[in-house]
Design a protein around this motif. Structure first.
Motif, PDB file in Angstrom:
ATOM      1  N   LEU A 367     -57.561   3.862 -25.515  1.00 49.09           N
ATOM      2  CA  LEU A 367     -56.239   3.773 -25.035  1.00 49.09           C
ATOM      3  C   LEU A 367     -56.106   3.196 -23.705  1.00 49.09           C
ATOM      4  O   LEU A 367     -56.884   3.486 -22.746  1.00 49.09           O
ATOM      5  N   PRO A 368     -55.048   2.287 -23.336  1.00 45.62           N
ATOM      6  CA  PRO A 368     -54.729   2.067 -21.774  1.00 45.62           C
ATOM      7  C   PRO A 368     -54.796   3.332 -21.211  1.00 45.62           C
ATOM      8  O   PRO A 368     -54.202   4.351 -21.582  1.00 45.62           O
ATOM      9  N   GLU A 369     -55.145   3.475 -19.864  1.00 47.89           N
ATOM     10  CA  GLU A 369     -55.158   4.719 -19.023  1.00 47.89           C
ATOM     11  C   GLU A 369     -53.983   5.331 -18.803  1.00 47.89           C
ATOM     12  O   GLU A 369     -53.873   6.736 -19.081  1.00 47.89           O
ATOM     13  N   LYS A 370     -52.849   4.506 -18.883  1.00 46.52           N
ATOM     14  CA  LYS A 370     -51.462   5.194 -18.243  1.00 46.52           C
ATOM     15  C   LYS A 370     -50.923   5.855 -19.566  1.00 46.52           C
ATOM     16  O   LYS A 370     -49.967   6.678 -19.407  1.00 46.52           O
ATOM     17  N   TYR A 371     -51.698   5.417 -20.666  1.00 44.43           N
ATOM     18  CA  TYR A 371     -51.006   6.077 -22.084  1.00 44.43           C
ATOM     19  C   TYR A 371     -51.796   7.186 -22.568  1.00 44.43           C
ATOM     20  O   TYR A 371     -51.340   7.908 -23.462  1.00 44.43           O
ATOM     21  N   LYS A 372     -53.175   7.172 -22.001  1.00 46.64           N
ATOM     22  CA  LYS A 372     -54.071   7.976 -22.703  1.00 46.64           C
ATOM     23  C   LYS A 372     -53.755   9.374 -22.373  1.00 46.64           C
ATOM     24  O   LYS A 372     -53.752  10.385 -23.173  1.00 46.64           O
ATOM     25  N   TYR A 373     -53.233   9.537 -21.054  1.00 49.20           N
ATOM     26  CA  TYR A 373     -52.963  11.139 -20.634  1.00 49.20           C
ATOM     27  C   TYR A 373     -51.653  11.693 -21.264  1.00 49.20           C
ATOM     28  O   TYR A 373     -51.462  12.690 -21.404  1.00 49.20           O
ATOM     29  N   ARG A 374     -50.755  10.578 -21.352  1.00 51.58           N
ATOM     30  CA  ARG A 374     -49.398  11.079 -22.205  1.00 51.58           C
ATOM     31  C   ARG A 374     -49.819  11.444 -23.465  1.00 51.58           C
ATOM     32  O   ARG A 374     -49.484  12.643 -23.859  1.00 51.58           O
ATOM     33  N   TYR A 375     -50.593  10.574 -24.446  1.00 54.16           N
ATOM     34  CA  TYR A 375     -50.745  11.219 -25.517  1.00 54.16           C
ATOM     35  C   TYR A 375     -51.835  12.429 -25.617  1.00 54.16           C
ATOM     36  O   TYR A 375     -51.702  13.328 -26.605  1.00 54.16           O
ATOM     37  N   ARG A 376     -52.617  12.437 -24.741  1.00 52.49           N
ATOM     38  CA  ARG A 376     -53.558  13.914 -24.669  1.00 52.49           C
ATOM     39  C   ARG A 376     -52.651  14.954 -24.490  1.00 52.49           C
ATOM     40  O   ARG A 376     -52.975  15.859 -24.885  1.00 52.49           O
ATOM     41  N   SER A 377     -51.737  14.904 -23.532  1.00 56.75           N
ATOM     42  CA  SER A 377     -50.989  16.188 -23.201  1.00 56.75           C
ATOM     43  C   SER A 377     -50.127  16.499 -24.466  1.00 56.75           C
ATOM     44  O   SER A 377     -50.002  17.791 -24.764  1.00 56.75           O
TER      45      SER A 377
END
Length: 389
Positions: A367-377
């Motif tokens: 996933l693109p970095e700026k969306y990876k952390y959102r989906y992870r959280s």
């Protein structure tokens, strides 16, 4: 090579704006020409023509006529056939995403999608050779749209003038007749031509994923399609449901655990009557016309003397109502997402749901970095909630 398809879509968009914008200055149609600032029909016509071009530039920028340079090495190449109207609808929305580069010369025909190794952009272009008939179709669309853009102000002004006269003859106050036409133009202009393609990206996401997708499986009652364009859309959606079909992000289609969860989640949206009621209410078929009727009722009560207000008070009330609707919409959207998660958990089981969410949170999904952390959280919060059950 000039991107004729982009130019055609730009002209069509300007023609549509010209049609709607012609109704904005309708109050002048109900007064003698010499009393207004615009003393001739030609001056009004020129104003509408220039305004439609100006608004189109503000909404979507200038047409991109020069092809962008494509990567020589592609990680993934796919081909999709699109007809004239499907491609035009896709291009009408302008360049909503700078990561999607479009080298579309003609509207209809086979399109090639290229995704480079670094996943930095997605390129769309016509496949060679391009048939002459495809050039002819595109040029015809351009000519028809240009003619409509030029004659629209005159035709619409005459039509509105006739409608206003009929409404006055039916006994309606003159200013109220003008407001009916004005309100109609604003509703059409905002909800159907500007709102969906400028202030919201939902329609762009839906149309892009639908046009460029291929069926990968049939999960029970619903066909599942993979879309290579979804990783490059705003928000990088993992899945979406549209008219009884499920579309999934190509980045997760090879991970069976995550894919099963996303499909079940989207099935939850389709099966949820609560979600369907909300979607239908806020759809272009119902919500704009509820607003339209409400505005007309307020206008009518004002003109017959049963409701008194100043325009500043009206603006404050309108802004307050819009904010309230947005808050309600956000709350309902969150509730729908929660109900879809619960449906997915019931379908695939808590253990499988936790496993899928763990792989989404900690796996090697590209996933693109700026969306990876959102989906992870989001995944971690849901995992913690599931473990408490």
């Amino acid at each position: 090579m000039i991107l004729l398809a982009e130019l055609a879509a730009w002209i069509v968009r300007a023609a549509l704006i010209s049609w709607c914008f012609s109704g904005v200055e309708v109050f002048a149609l109900l007064t003698p020409l010499e009393q207004g600032y615009l003393h001739t029909n030609f001056s009004r016509y020129l104003l509408f023509f220039i305004a439609s071009l100006f608004i189109n530039i503000l909404a979507s920028g200038l047409p991109e006529l020069k092809p962008v340079k494509m990567h020589q090495f592609c990680k993934k190449v796919e081909y999709y056939f699109t007809d004239t109207w499907t491609t035009l609808n896709f291009l009408l929305q302008g360049s909503k995403n700078q990561k999607i580069k479009r080298n579309i010369i003609v509207l209809s025909g086979l399109k090639k999608i290229c995704i480079p190794i670094d996943m930095s952009h997605l390129f769309i272009e016509n496949t060679e050779p391009i048939k002459k008939v495809e050039y002819i179709k595109t040029i015809i669309i351009m000519i028809i749209s240009l003619v409509l853009m030029i004659i629209a102000p005159i035709g619409i002004m005459k039509l509105y003038d006739y409608i206003a006269t009929v409404l006055i003859l039916l006994g309606m106050p003159e200013k109220f007749a003008g407001h009916i036409i004005f309100d109609t133009s604003i509703i059409l202009f905002y909800f159907y031509f500007i709102g969906p393609y400028v202030f919201s990206t939902l329609d762009y996401k839906n149309s892009s994923a639908i046009i460029f997708s291929k069926q990968i499986l049939n999960d029970g009652n619903y066909a599942v399609y993979e879309s290579p364009i979804m990783p490059f859309l705003q928000g990088c959606p993992l899945g979406m449901a549209h008219k009884g079909k499920i579309f999934v992000n190509s980045l997760i289609s090879k991970n069976q655990n995550i894919l099963s969860y996303v499909i079940a989640h989207e099935e939850g949206h389709i099966e949820d009557h609560y979600n369907n009621i909300m979607r239908n209410f806020f759809s272009p078929v119902i919500f704009p016309w509820i607003v339209y009727i409400s505005v007309l009722i307020i206008d009518y009560l004002h003109f017959v003397g049963k409701l008194h207000y100043t325009y500043w008070k009206l603006i404050i009330v309108a802004v307050s109502v819009i904010c309230l609707i947005l808050i309600i919409f956000i709350q309902i959207e969150q509730k729908c997402q929660q109900r879809a998660d619960e449906f997915a958990i019931r379908k695939i089981g808590i253990d499988n749901a936790i496993k899928a969410l763990q792989e989404l949170a900690y796996g090697d999904i590209m996933l693109p970095e700026k969306y990876k952390y959102r989906y992870r959280s989001q995944a971690i919060k849901l995992i913690e909630r599931l473990k408490q059950k």
